[in-house]
Design a protein around this motif. Structure first.
Motif, short mmCIF file in Angstrom:
data_model
loop_
_atom_site.label_atom_id
_atom_site.label_comp_id
_atom_site.label_asym_id
_atom_site.label_seq_id
_atom_site.Cartn_x
_atom_site.Cartn_y
_atom_site.Cartn_z
N ALA A 1 -0.94 -7.60 6.77
CA ALA A 1 0.14 -8.66 7.15
C ALA A 1 1.10 -8.61 5.98
O ALA A 1 2.28 -9.03 6.32
N ALA A 2 1.25 -8.16 4.58
CA ALA A 2 2.05 -8.05 3.84
C ALA A 2 3.05 -6.96 3.74
O ALA A 2 3.77 -6.71 3.01
N GLY A 3 2.62 -5.91 4.83
CA GLY A 3 3.05 -4.72 4.59
C GLY A 3 3.11 -3.95 3.42
O GLY A 3 3.91 -3.12 3.21
N GLY A 4 2.01 -4.20 2.98
CA GLY A 4 1.49 -3.37 1.81
C GLY A 4 2.29 -3.97 0.32
O GLY A 4 1.96 -3.15 -0.55
N LEU A 5 3.15 -4.87 0.26
CA LEU A 5 3.80 -5.01 -0.97
C LEU A 5 2.67 -5.96 -1.92
O LEU A 5 2.09 -6.88 -1.45
N GLU A 6 2.72 -5.30 -3.09
CA GLU A 6 1.98 -5.62 -4.07
C GLU A 6 2.60 -6.55 -5.17
O GLU A 6 3.77 -5.73 -5.49
N PRO A 7 2.15 -7.55 -5.89
CA PRO A 7 3.06 -7.99 -6.95
C PRO A 7 2.90 -7.06 -8.10
O PRO A 7 1.91 -6.48 -8.31
#
Ligand code: TYD
Length: 196
Positions: free
Chosen positions: A117-123
């Motif tokens: 869902a986050a398109g693979g974006l990690e904090p």
């Protein structure tokens, strides 16, 4: 950066304090939240918190992931692309703790769907504000929405989940029982090395 924690952990106060501290250093900061960081998200948030019919745990997860997908696409990625710092009140760790553990959907499966869902974006950084459920209740966090009505046992499961996840992922766990200034100083201790 993401601030996490259970009900009444003082997250929103700390998100505001951290954003103000970063701005004082002359940084461009976008302060945001989940669920509800976009116009679609605000409608989803109303359903998630106040829908008064039955809401299956998988349906709840999918509403949260719809919120996340829209939030990443509409708010987080554009902000990062222009070089801003993003400070988010909740992100994937909430889904792991609440839906993965407390709602029993399974952390691995929830992690996979959330990553998608986050398109693979990690904090870059996740900080967990840890507070005893009794302190949270004393701060007035009870009974207003579906999650706050879930009960003390649910809150205890969420707290234990955050503590386990923090240990496993190396996320700093900050004692949130102190004054807002004390907690903010401790949060800053973890953020400062990233922005210097
Ligand atoms: P929030 O507005 O942060 O509430 P509070 O300030 O009371 O902690 O979040 C609303 C609720 O959404 C919160 O009870 C936790 C829940 N939530 C999940 O269960 N999973 C998620 O992935 C997210 C982002 C939130």
């Amino acid at each position: 950066m993401v601030l996490e924690g259970g009900e009444g952990s003082g997250k929103s106060t700390q998100v505001a304090a951290l954003a103000a501290r970063l701005r004082a250093d002359g940084r461009d900061v976008v302060e945001t939240l989940e669920p509800g960081g976009t116009s679609l998200g605000r409608e989803l948030r109303a359903l998630l918190l106040h829908h008064d019919g039955p809401l299956d745990a998988r349906a709840e997860l999918l509403l949260l992931l719809a919120d996340r997908a829209q939030h990443v696409h509409e708010v987080v990625e554009p902000a990062l692309a222009r070089g801003a710092d993003v400070v988010s009140d909740r992100y994937t760790p909430s889904t792991l703790a609440y839906q993965g553990v407390a709602r029993d959907l399974g952390v691995d499966e929830v992690a996979r769907s959330s990553r998608w869902a986050a398109g693979g974006l990690e904090p870059d950084l996740v900080i967990v504000l840890d507070v005893a459920p009794e302190t949270a209740v004393a701060r007035g966090a009870s009974g207003r929405d579906r999650f706050e009505r879930a009960g003390v046992e649910f809150d205890a499961r969420v707290r234990a989940a955050y503590r386990d996840l923090a240990r496993e992922h190396g996320w700093p766990l900050v004692d949130a029982s102190g004054s807002p200034d004390e907690v903010a100083a401790e949060v800053w201790r973890h953020v400062a090395p990233l922005v210097r």
